[in-house]
Each structure stands twice: as C-alpha cells, then as structure tokens.
Design a protein around this motif. Structure first.
Motif, short mmCIF file in Angstrom:
data_model
loop_
_atom_site.label_atom_id
_atom_site.label_comp_id
_atom_site.label_asym_id
_atom_site.label_seq_id
_atom_site.Cartn_x
_atom_site.Cartn_y
_atom_site.Cartn_z
N PHE A 189 0.82 -1.21 0.00
CA PHE A 189 0.00 0.00 0.00
C PHE A 189 0.86 1.27 0.00
O PHE A 189 1.16 1.84 1.03
CB PHE A 189 -0.94 -0.01 1.20
CG PHE A 189 -1.82 -1.22 1.24
CD1 PHE A 189 -2.74 -1.44 0.24
CD2 PHE A 189 -1.72 -2.14 2.26
CE1 PHE A 189 -3.57 -2.56 0.25
CE2 PHE A 189 -2.53 -3.27 2.29
CZ PHE A 189 -3.45 -3.48 1.29
N TYR A 361 -2.61 4.37 7.26
CA TYR A 361 -3.90 3.68 7.37
C TYR A 361 -4.86 4.07 6.24
O TYR A 361 -5.74 3.30 5.86
CB TYR A 361 -4.56 4.00 8.72
CG TYR A 361 -3.73 3.50 9.89
CD1 TYR A 361 -3.70 2.14 10.21
CD2 TYR A 361 -2.99 4.38 10.65
CE1 TYR A 361 -2.93 1.68 11.27
CE2 TYR A 361 -2.21 3.94 11.72
CZ TYR A 361 -2.19 2.58 12.02
OH TYR A 361 -1.43 2.13 13.07
N THR A 363 -4.19 4.71 2.97
CA THR A 363 -4.00 4.02 1.70
C THR A 363 -4.61 2.62 1.67
O THR A 363 -5.34 2.28 0.73
CB THR A 363 -2.49 3.97 1.35
OG1 THR A 363 -1.96 5.29 1.39
CG2 THR A 363 -2.28 3.39 -0.03
N PRO A 364 -4.36 1.78 2.68
CA PRO A 364 -5.03 0.46 2.67
C PRO A 364 -6.55 0.58 2.67
O PRO A 364 -7.24 -0.24 2.04
CB PRO A 364 -4.53 -0.21 3.96
CG PRO A 364 -3.26 0.48 4.28
CD PRO A 364 -3.42 1.88 3.81
#
Length: 745
Positions: A189, A361, A363-364
C-alpha cells in the motif's frame, strides 16, 4: 536541561542509554529530492542485519547509520547494500561516504576537483541522462500514438494498444519495478502500488490513453516535486556553504594550507581578503571588515580590529588578518550551526507525524473501498456492467493517492525553516517552528536581550570623609577580580590600574555583591540586601533609575554608585510587532530593582515585569507561569549565557544574539543570530504563515479529493479528473508550500 535532552534523544538511537555499543557512520545520497522515497530508504536500511538505527536528512542528503558492533561492519558491503536499496527506490541516486576526500579537496585551490569526485559526478549524471532519455522517449511515443489513435491509423492488429503499452513501459518503468519489489517485501500500500493497479486496470477495460496519461502525469508530478524541493532547500544549502575549505596555518614561519580539523587552539592562522574564516578566534594583527550575512542575515559589514573576536563562517572583505584560534573546528560556531541545520528536518512537527500515520492507514482503506466498488455493485445491481464499476474503482484509486499530503506538509515546514534562516533565525526543527506559531505569551530577559548589556556609571555619591573620586577608586580596586558587567563599568569609569598589593582578600556573594579587604579595611559593595544583611551603619536607600551599588567601609556607609544599561534601539519595535501579532502578555524578568524595572517596562510598553530576580528565581517564576492557571504556550527570550536553564524549561526557548554562545545553541529551540529582538516578531510571523499554508494544503487536498471521489463513485468523474485530483492537487500543494520562501513582512 529538559529541552536539550529532548533534542539530543531525537537524533540518537532511542535506547542508547541502555549501555549498548554503536558505531556511527555517515553517508551522502546525491540526487535525493523525494521526501516519501527518503522515508522508504531509511526504513529498508533499518532492516539490514548490521544496522540498529538510521536517519536521513532530505535537506542535505546526509544519511547517518548506527551499526550494532564492529564485528558486523564491512564498509564496502554496507555502502553497496545502501546503494542497492537507493537504486530500487529512487533510480539515479549515488551513495558515498560523507566527507570522502574532503581533507584533500580542501587543500586544493578554488576550482580544482579530485579524480574520484569527477568520476562520481560523471556516473551520477550518466544515470540521470539514461533515465531521462527513457522518459522523453515514452512521452514522444505516447504523443505519436495519440495522433495515430485520433486519426484512426492501425498498421497491424493490436498496433495502437501495442504502441500504448510500449509508451507505458518507457514512462512507468521505475514505478512498475518498485511495485514488484514492494510486493516481494509484502509492502502493498503505497502510491506506486496505487498507480500500477489503476493504470493496468485502465488497460484492462480498454482505456489505454488514460492509463498511460495517469502514469505520465504522475512522473511529471515527481519531476516538478524535485524542482520544488531544490528551490526550497536553496536557503539552507546557502547556509551549508558556510563550511570552510581550508585554513592558512602559520607553521615554523611558513603558511601551510590545512583542513580546519587539523588546527588546534592557540595556533595562528592567516585570513586573506575574500577568504572565509575557518575557525573561531581572536585578531592579534590587522584590521578589516567582515561580511557576516551568511551567519546573521545582516547585510552591513562589521569593522574588526586587533583584540576583537571573529567567528568561523564570516568572510574577510578588506585586509589580511592574523588570528589566534580559540576553539577546535568541531566546537566552532560554524560547525555547531551546520550540525543544527543538518538535524533540523529530523525533528518533525506534530502535523507531519499525524499525516505520516494518516497515510499509513488511509492508503489500505481506500484500496479496500476501491475493491468493494469494483466487485460488489455488479453482483448486487442487476444489469450492472463489471467493466463500468471496475473503471469507477480505478478512478477511486487514482484520486485517493496521498501524495499531496505526504509531500507538501514536510516541504512546508522545510521551506519555513529555510525562510527563517535567510533572516538569521535558526529554528532547530519543524516541531519548534510549529511551537513558535502557537506562542501566546512572551517573557524577556532584560540585560543583553532588551538592553545592550553595556553598563555605564551615571552618578557617584559619597558621604562622610569620602569624595566621589576616592569612592570610585575604592570600588574599582575591590571589583578588580570580578568579571560582572557592573564591575567592568566601575573599572572603566575609574580608568586607572589599581594597586593589587593592597587587595588582601576577595569574596563574591552571588546575587548580592562582593566583600574585599583592602589595606586592612573591610569593603562591602553590593545591593540593598547586602547592606541590610551586614547591618551597615548609616545606610539609606538611594533613588535613581538604574542599578545602584552601595559601598561600605568597616560596616560604615560610604556612598553609592548608579549604573544604567542602555536599551537596544529596536526593543520598542520588537514589543510593538508582538502586540500586532496578538501576543496576549509580554513580561520582563530582571535582576534590577523594582524602580528600574518599572521605568523600563513603562518605556517599552510591557504588560508585566518581575524585578530583583536571581538566576534561580527566573526558573521558579517561569515554573509558576507554566504550572498556573495560564494555559497558553510560553516563550522565554534570553541572551543564552546565564539564562540557559530558563531557555530549556520554557515551551519555546529563544536565544538572542546567541551566535557565539555555547549555552544559547545548546539550550534554545530557536536562535536569533543577531542582537535584534525585533526579529522575534518576524520568526513568529514566518511560523504562523507556515502553519497556515500547511493547513491550506490539508484542507485543499482532502476537500478536492473528497468531491471527486464522490463524483467518481456515481460515475461522474473520469480518469482525467482523477489525474487532476492526484497529480494536480499535489502540484498545487507543493507550489503553495514553497510560497513560504517568498514571505515578506
């Protein structure tokens, strides 16, 4: 000193104090401009078996590696591993040991370079030229393919898609390689992964032109980011040019060019016109004028005569000077300043730390949402086109890339520190710049900060059998061994050399004065507290503006001497500028008596003052402020010598005129390198504008992305809009960040 301890811990392995043994190695990464890449490079270096910790400074390209123990260390192997990591993450970087051939190069004449340096530069340029050639070829092929596609030309089956694919590989080769490498490391990610998935997905649904364009604009954005970083680091790079190349050492009657590190205290060096002073020293022969603009931000040259102190980093303008060195290079002013500048970007502001965690957190989460958008709706809504929803998911992926935040926020603080350095204001890190922006209360020390710290005798009043001249002589003799500014002013006013044979005893009483024995007589010189403690007969408190030194002989009152300290010319301007900035309370701490403090406070327009304070009392008073009902952020401004404990205890410690003071550089969070208190207002102004621009970027980036995300979810945004929401917003944020460098006040 609390602040000093925090500062040091931020630049060393966090558990070094546990007794573990570390070896510190420094390297330079030439060609590094990407803040995000810098973080990835450091993270991978930390994973090497021999490495305990590592830091990488984007502003200077300096990599510091802490190795676990000597047995694990092989210089050639480590540098090759670092080079391999750099090549994978950011093609075109060159890794070399810090200071490589430095001593040899310093002794060369201007314009000469070593063979190795030329070789490294040539290899580095070759890498960039090869990389740029691929990108340019990809752009040209993409433009040609767009033309063929628009005109309907298709020479062979799948000819147009094939040409788009070749252009895509030429443009996005580095992104694809890094994505594959990261997948192998189970690091899915990041922005490279997002770009790869989105563009390959566009190819999968037949949107070849949009797929190539997304990758192309992403690479153009990277290029413009590099240009922006180069511009924003220019101010700090100018300060890094303070580093002297050589020293003209007088050895056995001859002048020998050596590196500054080879010169010791007590050695004598020659500084010719146009040369930079390599080490701190004192002039023993000659007079000239010095350009100190790179140190202090002052454009006016300073006159230097025999006996004056000179600081490393200044440039000699007129005549030859012979200087006796008083400090080793590593302890010199220029060395300490360079170390602070190099370490500044390692101390991140709270906003920077938040964005780093946010991106981790964020991006995922958006990858998961994009997968949901692509897969679930076609299963739920009858007649829905899978390719249509896949396209929407890909648009969502492109939009959601956090590049604008990850790049622009550190760049904003970086630019703010660089802008302040141009005005001779040294900020030790983004955290301190952010703290400076939040200041609501300022406490000034008086002597040396608001005043010049140069005392002059204004009045001598004698009683009994003493005349004014006799009283002044007695006081000057008793004060002979004291180096306090008040003592110096008394000795200067007397103007003669006292008879040292007559001084039979001397004792300094902190915060009160001195007692001495002269010709068998007990002499007391000091303040009201000393006179009352010793029960001096006939003592009466005097009135007058300034510091009053009372004199007693054998416990009989003999008279007093009034000494005053001149205020700095821009102290009033400093107070006015702080009030315009909305500072709620401006207070002065001083050791002067109540009447003098009140007069100074009134003349400057201060809100409050605390008088008759000993050095320890200042810390106690500051503790009362910090632990009381006042909940704002408090800055203390001092001269950095006697005020080091208070500077360290304040929320933000600011050293005035601390350029030559070890205590100032060590204890303070911000160092104003001249004697101008008015620069404090400029520092706060720069800090607040930096904070404002950073938050503009946050609101702008998230706001635009959110709007286009919603539009993309309902099929109203194309990949082109997604490109703007990603690359376009990132560029706008970067350009907005570097506005800090052009701030004027």
């Amino acid at each position: 000193m609390l602040t000093n301890l925090k500062t040091r811990q931020e630049t060393l392995p966090h558990n070094k104090k546990e007794g573990l043994s570390f070896i510190k190695k420094e390297y330079m990464l030439e060609g590094l401009f990407c803040a995000n890449c810098a973080g990835k490079i450091v993270q991978e270096i930390k994973e090497l078996p021999v490495v305990y910790d590592a830091t990488l400074n984007l502003s200077t390209g300096r990599l510091i590696v802490f190795l676990k123990k000597q047995a694990d260390f092989e210089a050639g192997l480590l540098i090759s591993q670092v080079q391999e990591i750099a090549d994978r993450i950011e093609p075109g970087l060159t890794v070399k040991p810090s200071g490589q051939n430095e001593n040899q190069n310093r002794t060369n004449k201007a314009g000469e370079t070593s063979t190795l340096k030329n070789k490294i530069t040539s290899e580095n340029e070759g890498k960039h030229q090869s990389y740029d050639l691929l990108l340019i070829s990809g752009i040209l092929l993409f433009a040609l393919t767009l033309y063929f596609d628009y005109r309907g030309f298709d020479f062979v089956p799948f000819g147009i898609p094939l040409l788009y694919s070749v252009a895509y590989l030429l443009v996005g080769r580095s992104v694809l390689k890094l994505t594959i490498y990261n997948i192998g490391k189970r690091n899915f990610f990041d922005e490279n992964f997002l770009m790869t998935v989105a563009t390959l997905g566009a190819f999968g649904v037949g949107e070849f032109a949009e797929g190539v364009s997304v990758m192309l604009f992403y690479k153009i954005g990277e290029y413009l980011q590099e240009r922006a970083v180069k511009r924003s680091r220019r101010s700090i790079k100018e300060m890094m040019d303070l580093k002297p190349d050589y020293a003209n050492l007088i050895r056995e009657g001859k002048i020998v060019q050596v590196s500054p590190e080879q010169v010791k205290p007590g050695d004598k060096i020659i500084i010719k016109p146009g040369e930079r002073i390599p080490l701190d020293g004192r002039v023993i022969k000659g007079k000239s004028r010095l350009d100190t603009s790179s140190l202090t931000g002052e454009s006016v040259t300073r006159a230097i005569n025999k006996g004056d102190k000179v600081l490393a980093g200044a440039i000699n303008k007129n005549s030859v000077l012979t200087v006796e060195v008083i400090k080793e290079y590593r302890e010199s002013t220029v060395s300490r300043i360079l170390n602070l500048v190099e370490e500044a970007s390692n101390r991140k502001a709270a906003t920077e730390k938040f964005i780093t965690k946010f991106a981790r957190y964020y991006t995922p989460a958006v990858v998961g949402i994009a997968a949901f958008i692509s897969l679930i709706p076609p299963l739920i809504f009858p007649g829905s086109s899978f390719s249509n929803w896949l396209y929407r998911g890909l648009v969502f992926l492109v939009i959601s890339c956090p590049c604008a935040l990850v790049i622009s926020i550190p760049l904003g603080y970086f630019a703010g520190i660089g802008r302040a350095s141009r005005d001779g204001i040294l900020v030790k890190g983004g955290n301190y710049l952010e703290g400076l922006a939040n200041i609501t209360r300022v406490i000034f020390d008086k002597t040396g900060t608001l005043s010049r710290g140069v005392f002059r005798v204004q009045e001598v009043s004698a009683t009994g059998n003493y005349t004014g001249e006799k009283l002044l002589k007695l006081a000057a003799t008793a004060e002979y061994y004291s180096h306090h500014p008040v003592a110096d002013s008394i000795k200067e006013a007397y103007g003669k050399e006292p008879d040292l044979v007559n001084i039979e005893g001397y004792n300094e009483i902190p915060g009160q004065g001195i007692e001495a024995t002269i010709n068998g007589k007990e002499i007391l010189l000091g303040n009201k507290t000393l006179m009352e403690r010793e029960k001096v007969i006939g003592f009466k408190e005097a009135s007058g503006e300034g510091s009053i030194v009372y004199v007693a002989v054998n416990k009989d009152y003999a008279g007093y001497i009034i000494i005053s300290d001149e205020l700095k010319s821009d102290s009033k301007k400093a107070i006015r500028s702080l009030k315009k900035l909305g500072i709620e309370d401006i207070t002065m701490f001083t050791g002067d008596r109540e009447k003098t403090a009140a007069a100074v406070s009134k003349r400057l327009g201060l809100d409050n003052y605390e008088a008759s304070l000993l050095p320890g009392d200042k810390v106690a008073k500051l503790e009362e402020v910090l632990n009381g009902t006042y909940h704002g952020r408090v800055a203390f401004v001092g001269d950095g010598i006697n005020d080091a404990p208070v500077l360290a205890r304040a929320d933000i410690g600011i050293a005035m005129g601390g350029l030559g003071s070890d205590a100032a550089v060590e204890a303070a969070d911000v160092v104003i390198m001249t004697d101008e208190p008015s620069k404090l207002g400029k520092a706060i102004f720069i800090a607040r504008r930096t904070r404002s621009i950073v938050w503009q970027n946050i609101v702008m980036s998230l706001g635009i992305k959110f709007l286009i995300l919603v539009a993309g979810l309902f099929g109203l945004a194309t990949m082109w809009a997604a490109v703007f929401a990603d690359v376009g917003v990132a560029l706008l944020a970067v350009l907005n960040s570097i506005r800090v460098l052009t701030l004027k006040k």
